[in-house]
Design an enzyme around this catalytic site. Structure first.
Site, PDB file in Angstrom:
ATOM      1  N   GLY A   1      19.711   7.149  -0.126  1.00  0.00           N
ATOM      2  CA  GLY A   1      19.705   7.804   1.182  1.00  0.00           C
ATOM      3  C   GLY A   1      20.476   9.108   1.121  1.00  0.00           C
ATOM      4  O   GLY A   1      21.253   9.329   0.192  1.00  0.00           O
TER       5      GLY A   1
ATOM      6  N   CYS B   1      21.234   3.957  -5.860  1.00  0.00           N
ATOM      7  CA  CYS B   1      21.915   5.173  -5.411  1.00  0.00           C
ATOM      8  C   CYS B   1      22.858   4.869  -4.228  1.00  0.00           C
ATOM      9  O   CYS B   1      23.865   4.208  -4.408  1.00  0.00           O
ATOM     10  CB  CYS B   1      20.866   6.220  -5.084  1.00  0.00           C
ATOM     11  SG  CYS B   1      21.504   7.869  -5.181  1.00  0.00           S
ATOM     12  N   TYR B   2      22.502   5.302  -3.003  1.00  0.00           N
ATOM     13  CA  TYR B   2      23.352   4.981  -1.851  1.00  0.00           C
ATOM     14  C   TYR B   2      23.557   3.469  -1.757  1.00  0.00           C
ATOM     15  O   TYR B   2      24.645   2.976  -1.460  1.00  0.00           O
ATOM     16  CB  TYR B   2      22.690   5.500  -0.565  1.00  0.00           C
ATOM     17  CG  TYR B   2      23.513   5.262   0.697  1.00  0.00           C
ATOM     18  CD1 TYR B   2      24.411   6.209   1.145  1.00  0.00           C
ATOM     19  CD2 TYR B   2      23.388   4.069   1.422  1.00  0.00           C
ATOM     20  CE1 TYR B   2      25.171   5.993   2.283  1.00  0.00           C
ATOM     21  CE2 TYR B   2      24.138   3.833   2.555  1.00  0.00           C
ATOM     22  CZ  TYR B   2      25.028   4.800   2.984  1.00  0.00           C
ATOM     23  OH  TYR B   2      25.777   4.571   4.106  1.00  0.00           O
TER      24      TYR B   2
ATOM     25  N   HIS C   1      17.155   6.793  -9.792  1.00  0.00           N
ATOM     26  CA  HIS C   1      15.962   6.346  -9.045  1.00  0.00           C
ATOM     27  C   HIS C   1      14.917   5.769 -10.000  1.00  0.00           C
ATOM     28  O   HIS C   1      14.183   6.531 -10.639  1.00  0.00           O
ATOM     29  CB  HIS C   1      15.369   7.522  -8.265  1.00  0.00           C
ATOM     30  CG  HIS C   1      16.223   7.915  -7.108  1.00  0.00           C
ATOM     31  ND1 HIS C   1      16.140   7.305  -5.883  1.00  0.00           N
ATOM     32  CD2 HIS C   1      17.213   8.819  -7.009  1.00  0.00           C
ATOM     33  CE1 HIS C   1      17.032   7.825  -5.066  1.00  0.00           C
ATOM     34  NE2 HIS C   1      17.700   8.741  -5.723  1.00  0.00           N
TER      35      HIS C   1
ATOM     36  N   GLU D   1      12.228   4.407  -9.221  1.00  0.00           N
ATOM     37  CA  GLU D   1      10.890   4.459  -8.611  1.00  0.00           C
ATOM     38  C   GLU D   1      10.135   5.752  -8.895  1.00  0.00           C
ATOM     39  O   GLU D   1       8.933   5.827  -8.650  1.00  0.00           O
ATOM     40  CB  GLU D   1      11.013   4.224  -7.090  1.00  0.00           C
ATOM     41  CG  GLU D   1      11.739   5.307  -6.293  1.00  0.00           C
ATOM     42  CD  GLU D   1      13.270   5.140  -6.259  1.00  0.00           C
ATOM     43  OE1 GLU D   1      13.804   4.461  -7.141  1.00  0.00           O
ATOM     44  OE2 GLU D   1      13.910   5.726  -5.366  1.00  0.00           O
TER      45      GLU D   1
ATOM     46  N   ASP E   1      -8.348   9.327   5.264  1.00  0.00           N
ATOM     47  CA  ASP E   1      -7.509   8.430   6.070  1.00  0.00           C
ATOM     48  C   ASP E   1      -8.184   8.038   7.387  1.00  0.00           C
ATOM     49  O   ASP E   1      -8.284   6.865   7.729  1.00  0.00           O
ATOM     50  CB  ASP E   1      -6.158   9.084   6.379  1.00  0.00           C
ATOM     51  CG  ASP E   1      -5.589   9.783   5.179  1.00  0.00           C
ATOM     52  OD1 ASP E   1      -5.964   9.386   4.065  1.00  0.00           O
ATOM     53  OD2 ASP E   1      -4.806  10.732   5.338  1.00  0.00           O
TER      54      ASP E   1
ATOM     55  N   LYS F   1      -2.066   7.453  -0.337  1.00  0.00           N
ATOM     56  CA  LYS F   1      -3.467   7.861  -0.378  1.00  0.00           C
ATOM     57  C   LYS F   1      -4.328   6.997  -1.312  1.00  0.00           C
ATOM     58  O   LYS F   1      -5.409   6.563  -0.939  1.00  0.00           O
ATOM     59  CB  LYS F   1      -3.513   9.325  -0.813  1.00  0.00           C
ATOM     60  CG  LYS F   1      -4.838   9.967  -0.797  1.00  0.00           C
ATOM     61  CD  LYS F   1      -5.349  10.221   0.597  1.00  0.00           C
ATOM     62  CE  LYS F   1      -4.966  11.554   1.134  1.00  0.00           C
ATOM     63  NZ  LYS F   1      -5.241  11.766   2.518  1.00  0.00           N
TER      64      LYS F   1
HETATM   65  P1  XMP Z   1       2.654  18.986   1.544  1.00  0.00           P
HETATM   66  O1  XMP Z   1       2.184  20.358   1.907  1.00  0.00           O
HETATM   67  O2  XMP Z   1       3.666  18.437   2.484  1.00  0.00           O
HETATM   68  O3  XMP Z   1       1.381  18.048   1.690  1.00  0.00           O
HETATM   69  O4  XMP Z   1       3.103  18.887   0.099  1.00  0.00           O
HETATM   70  C1  XMP Z   1       1.291  16.752   1.176  1.00  0.00           C
HETATM   71  C2  XMP Z   1      -0.096  16.242   1.482  1.00  0.00           C
HETATM   72  O5  XMP Z   1      -0.241  16.026   2.881  1.00  0.00           O
HETATM   73  C3  XMP Z   1      -1.268  16.871   3.405  1.00  0.00           C
HETATM   74  N1  XMP Z   1      -0.756  17.364   4.682  1.00  0.00           N
HETATM   75  C4  XMP Z   1      -1.069  16.818   5.856  1.00  0.00           C
HETATM   76  N2  XMP Z   1      -1.884  15.806   6.159  1.00  0.00           N
HETATM   77  N3  XMP Z   1      -1.378  16.101   8.439  1.00  0.00           N
HETATM   78  C5  XMP Z   1      -2.048  15.463   7.460  1.00  0.00           C
HETATM   79  O6  XMP Z   1      -2.817  14.552   7.754  1.00  0.00           O
HETATM   80  C6  XMP Z   1      -0.531  17.129   8.226  1.00  0.00           C
HETATM   81  O7  XMP Z   1       0.065  17.677   9.135  1.00  0.00           O
HETATM   82  C7  XMP Z   1      -0.377  17.503   6.851  1.00  0.00           C
HETATM   83  N4  XMP Z   1       0.364  18.463   6.238  1.00  0.00           N
HETATM   84  C8  XMP Z   1       0.107  18.349   4.906  1.00  0.00           C
HETATM   85  C9  XMP Z   1      -1.477  17.959   2.388  1.00  0.00           C
HETATM   86  O8  XMP Z   1      -2.777  18.495   2.452  1.00  0.00           O
HETATM   87  C10 XMP Z   1      -1.200  17.208   1.108  1.00  0.00           C
HETATM   88  O9  XMP Z   1      -2.312  16.439   0.707  1.00  0.00           O
END
Ligand code: XMP
Length: 507
Positions: free
Chosen positions: A53, A81-82, A167, A169, A224, A363
């Protein structure tokens, strides 16, 4: 009959906590995440893991644990860790508070390669991310491993109670999975994890939560929300699937989304409100403000346009939750507000009107779930696309012209990836805009135009990502086509930033 027990992971707010859950699931066991203050409600776990944390145990309101209750389960406990620092205090030792953060790789040297270190290398790379360290060790503590400087980084206080400063993980801890596996082998009758069981449990949970209520579910065509819509259909609840075209979609995306849902036999309603979104976003340059405007408008559209909705279903995944750090009980730091974590949603959540069955998943687990729901592979293998769409690929204020440029660059880049067999080999790819004008020559004339950034990453779970070594020939072709075909672009750059410290999207 044998009674199975799950693994309880107590969340002290590390960005990596859910990765622990996920690694346990990868090892084949069922794990669930809890806030430390919910320890009384964890049932009878077979093993307990205290996460890392961001806080210091020396802070007056630092997250705590009911130690007597923790001991009463009789299950093996691992503090990470924490979690390790907290346990050291609980057993009567001390922690040295520090402002200096040790971040990155370290060498682990187990004292003996047995127990939780059975089968490990003599020297093993582990990943550190901490400021405080254990100081005075309680009497009777065994040091199980040290780092390259001889500092203890792993302890055993008594039978069944272990601590590790690093960590296990994260993938940068090369033998971290083995350590977790060794730890879990100390537990009796752990409950196996199978996606089919998980699906049944989810469907049952959805039926119970929803009952006869009218649910509204936003679909974007992304993995999703598609899996969510099919899951709700499978659960047989009363749902309306709405596709909000916010004007921030990619080239021809609306049509593709409608076709895909038609193929799956799921009826969707389209609400065209590009004007509304782009109007509200006009002149807004701050990334957080843009995200909030989009997220709140989404809800306005669902909730206010679809008047009879009683519950809102969202395809929120775990990384959205952790990076927004908006869960009331979350102790993690905020990175960016995901579109499904804005104020209006939090209000609805407080009223028990938000349904997020996928919020514990990553994902690739959602893809596995989608597969078991019979969703075609080409739909499941679409690259992730963020809820706020092209807005987060257009730094600064958004205009129709900038969106046109991004769409055209992106379509060319993605087409090139598909033609050369790279689309399915990368986790996510896109073209974005760098809204800086530079001078060039096009034909015999001076040009003064924007640049585009091409991004292609591999990732396991979006929490970390690496850029992809695409062939120069592919980049060359994409660049050549973009420079020739897209009006408004005179420079093409390839983004070679890892996450962290960058993120996948630019905003
Ligand atoms: P970042 O830019 O944070 O993105 O490294 C990680 C993953 O999340 C997606 N992403 C989003 N998906 N709502 C979503 O459903 C959002 O507001 C959002 N922002 C980023 C991004 O495309 C990547 O796969």
């Amino acid at each position: 009959m044998k009674e199975f027990h799950h693994v309880a992971v107590l969340d002290f707010g590390s960005q990596y906590t859910q990765l622990i859950v996920r690694k346990v699931r990868e090892l084949g066991f069922y794990a669930k995440l809890y806030a430390p203050e919910d320890l009384a409600h964890v049932g009878q776990p077979g093993a307990i893991i205290l996460s890392g944390g961001p806080r210091s145990t020396s802070e007056p309101d630092a997250p705590d644990i009911d130690f007597a209750l923790l001991k009463s389960f009789g299950a093996p406990v691992l503090g990470v860790c924490y979690g390790m620092q907290l346990l050291n205090i609980k057993f009567g030792g001390t922690v040295h508070a520090s402002n200096r953060r040790e971040y990155g790789p370290a060498t682990l040297q187990p004292t003996e390669r047995k127990g939780i270190y059975a089968g490990l290398s003599e020297f093993s790379q582990v990943w550190m991310s901490h400021s405080d360290t254990v100081d005075v060790l309680p009497a009777g503590t065994t040091v199980l491993a040290a780092n390259q400087h001889g500092t203890p980084v792993s302890l055993q206080w008594c039978e069944g109670f272990y601590g590790i400063q690093f960590h296990p993980e994260v993938t940068h801890s090369h033998e971290g999975i083995r350590i977790l596996k060794n730890f879990l082998s100390l537990a009796d009758n752990l409950q196996p994890f199978q996606i089919e069981d998980f699906k049944r449990e989810m469907i049952e949970g959805i039926r119970q939560t929803v009952g006869t209520k009218q649910v509204v579910c936003g679909v974007s065509g992304g993995v999703d929300s598609t899996v969510l819509a099919v899951l709700l259909k499978e659960a047989g609840v009363n749902v309306r699937a709405i596709f909000v075209d916010h004007g921030l979609m990619r080239l021809d995306e609306g049509e593709e989304v409608r076709k895909n849902f038609h193929r799956m036999g799921v009826e969707i309603e389209t609400v065209d409100c590009a004007g509304l979104f782009l109007g509200k976003l006009a002149g807004v340059a701050d990334p957080e403000e843009k995200r909030k405007i989009i997220g709140n408008l989404f809800i306005d559209v669902f909730w206010d346009t679809v008047g009879d909705a009683e519950m809102l279903a969202q395809g929120t995944l775990y990384p959205d939750v952790i990076e927004s750090a908006s869960n009331a009980k979350s102790k993690a730091s905020k990175i960016k507000t995901h579109h499904n974590r804005v104020d209006r949603i939090l209000e609805l959540q407080a009223q028990g009107k938000v349904l997020e069955p996928l919020a514990e998943l990553f994902k690739d687990e959602v893809r596995e779930l989608g597969h078991s729901l019979g969703i075609p592979a080409d739909i499941l293998n679409r690259h992730p696309f963020p809820g706020p769409g092209l807005a987060v690929r257009c730094p600064g204020d958004i205009t129709e012209e900038k969106l046109r440029v991004i769409r055209e660059c992106d379509a060319i880049f993605i087409q090139q990836l598909k033609e050369e067999g790279w689309y399915d080999r990368v986790w996510q790819a896109y073209a974005g805009l760098i809204p800086v004008k530079t001078v060039g020559v096009k034909g015999d004339e001076r040009s003064y135009e924007w640049a585009t950034n091409l991004r292609a990453v591999i990732s396991e779970d979006a929490m970390t990502a690496d850029w992809v070594d695409l062939p120069y020939s592919l980049l060359r072709k994409a660049s050549h086509r973009i420079l020739n075909e897209v009006k408004g672009i005179n420079r093409v750059l390839y983004d070679i930033s890892t996450k962290p410290p960058a993120s996948i999207e630019w905003e």
